[in-house]
Design a protein around this motif. Structure first.
Motif, short mmCIF file in Angstrom:
data_model
loop_
_atom_site.label_atom_id
_atom_site.label_comp_id
_atom_site.label_asym_id
_atom_site.label_seq_id
_atom_site.Cartn_x
_atom_site.Cartn_y
_atom_site.Cartn_z
N THR A 194 0.81 -1.21 0.00
CA THR A 194 0.00 0.00 0.00
C THR A 194 0.85 1.27 0.00
O THR A 194 0.33 2.36 0.26
CB THR A 194 -0.95 0.01 1.22
N ILE A 195 2.14 1.16 -0.29
CA ILE A 195 2.95 2.35 -0.51
C ILE A 195 2.47 3.03 -1.79
O ILE A 195 2.35 2.39 -2.84
CB ILE A 195 4.45 2.00 -0.64
N ASN A 196 2.18 4.31 -1.72
CA ASN A 196 1.71 5.05 -2.87
C ASN A 196 2.87 5.55 -3.71
O ASN A 196 4.02 5.64 -3.25
CB ASN A 196 0.87 6.26 -2.43
N ASP A 197 2.58 5.89 -4.97
CA ASP A 197 3.58 6.51 -5.83
C ASP A 197 4.12 7.77 -5.15
O ASP A 197 3.35 8.58 -4.62
CB ASP A 197 2.98 6.87 -7.18
N GLY A 198 5.43 7.92 -5.16
CA GLY A 198 6.03 9.10 -4.57
C GLY A 198 6.36 8.98 -3.11
O GLY A 198 6.93 9.90 -2.52
N GLU A 199 6.01 7.83 -2.49
CA GLU A 199 6.31 7.61 -1.08
C GLU A 199 7.54 6.74 -0.92
O GLU A 199 7.85 5.89 -1.77
CB GLU A 199 5.13 6.97 -0.36
N ILE A 200 8.22 6.91 0.21
CA ILE A 200 9.40 6.12 0.55
C ILE A 200 9.20 5.53 1.94
O ILE A 200 8.78 6.22 2.87
CB ILE A 200 10.67 6.99 0.53
N LEU A 201 9.48 4.25 2.07
CA LEU A 201 9.43 3.60 3.37
C LEU A 201 10.61 4.10 4.21
O LEU A 201 11.76 4.01 3.77
CB LEU A 201 9.49 2.08 3.19
N THR A 202 10.33 4.61 5.40
CA THR A 202 11.38 5.22 6.20
C THR A 202 11.78 4.41 7.44
O THR A 202 12.93 4.47 7.87
CB THR A 202 10.95 6.63 6.67
N ALA A 203 10.84 3.69 8.03
CA ALA A 203 11.15 2.96 9.26
C ALA A 203 10.05 1.94 9.56
O ALA A 203 8.98 1.96 8.95
CB ALA A 203 11.29 3.93 10.44
N ILE A 204 10.36 1.09 10.51
CA ILE A 204 9.41 0.12 11.05
C ILE A 204 9.44 0.27 12.56
O ILE A 204 10.51 0.43 13.15
CB ILE A 204 9.80 -1.33 10.68
N SER A 205 8.30 0.25 13.20
CA SER A 205 8.27 0.25 14.66
C SER A 205 7.39 -0.89 15.14
O SER A 205 6.43 -1.27 14.46
CB SER A 205 7.78 1.59 15.21
#
Length: 277
Positions: free
Chosen positions: A160-171
């Protein structure tokens, strides 16, 4: 065969990376560990892409405590997760999973964020973070967004990451005092993708079971979890097998995978209880 790329840019910080991605007209590809992306480029499964290298962004690296949660930066390497004392203490499932991931060269370069964004259902980390009830943090043009692991994986290689988004972290929540976390899988050779696998977590609230390599995405095995919460091990195994519709391929038939997950769940339960299956 050599890769065909449309360009390369090294991002200096997260804002720069997002700007590069926005300006790429849909052709930007985020380069972290590159263990899946470069292989796809070399096989010409993707071409003409602008590679946006985020490896210099220190804010996306490392493991830390954030209140009552463990936070892992997206650029944290598999090998770093294997050796981090906070991970060993608060998320031992991830520590155990690193021993099953490919080979040393892959673990030294691969990142947890890349593994989750790639969303390979045969990979260990996607199943682990769902079993641990983690939250995936992404950032895009509209700001940061938090996605529960249960909502993150959609299909094979789709999230579900959208176009233009970057995964930054997991908590994820820190392990409780009496919590147990185990992972069991079976592969033809050490370092190969698993034919099947099981992640099992036992908390005060109950058990969490997630399988590896038996469907298009990791999912909670809710029926099996309910049976195990009631103390019915055989019922949990039967419920797990009944709920699965695994694929058949050149490595294993659907029936064999369904059999394997039952065997592996038995082993995981025995491990959880300090027994030998």
């Amino acid at each position: 065969m050599k890769a065909s790329v449309g360009g390369y840019a090294r991002a200096t910080d997260l804002r720069h990376a997002l700007d590069l991605l926005a300006a790429s007209d849909g052709m930007g590809r985020v380069l972290a560990g590159g263990q899946s992306l470069i292989a796809a480029l070399n096989m010409r499964l993707s071409s003409g892409d602008l590679l946006i290298d985020i490896n210099s962004i220190d804010a996306l690296k490392g493991v830390s405590l954030d209140g009552n949660r463990l936070r892992i930066g997206a650029l944290t390497r598999h090998a770093e997760i294997a050796n981090d004392p906070l991970v060993a203490q608060h998320a031992p499932l991830l520590r155990k999973a690193t021993d099953l991931i490919a080979h040393a060269a892959i673990r030294n370069r691969g990142t947890i964020g890349g593994a989750l964004a790639h969303a390979d259902p045969a990979a260990e980390f996607p199943a682990c973070i769902l079993a641990l009830d983690a939250t995936i943090h992404v950032e895009g043009p509209d700001g940061p967004r938090d996605i529960p692991a249960s909502d993150f994986f959609v299909d094979v290689f789709v999230t579900t990451i959208n176009d233009g988004e970057i995964l930054t972290a997991i908590s994820l929540p820190m392990a409780e005092a009496e919590e147990r976390q185990v992972i069991h899988e079976l592969a033809r050779r050490s370092g190969d993708y698993a034919l099947a696998g099981v992640c099992l977590v036992r908390r005060a609230a109950g058990h969490r079971i997630v399988c590896i390599s038996v469907g298009p995405r990791p999912e909670l095995a809710t029926a099996a979890m309910a049976r195990l919460d009631a103390g019915d091990t055989d019922g949990a195994v039967a419920a797990l097998r009944d709920a699965l519709d695994p694929p058949s391929d050149t490595q294993a038939t659907a029936a064999y995978r369904r059999h394997l997950v039952g065997v592996l769940l038995h082993r995981a339960i025995a491990d959880l209880n300090g027994e030998t299956a």
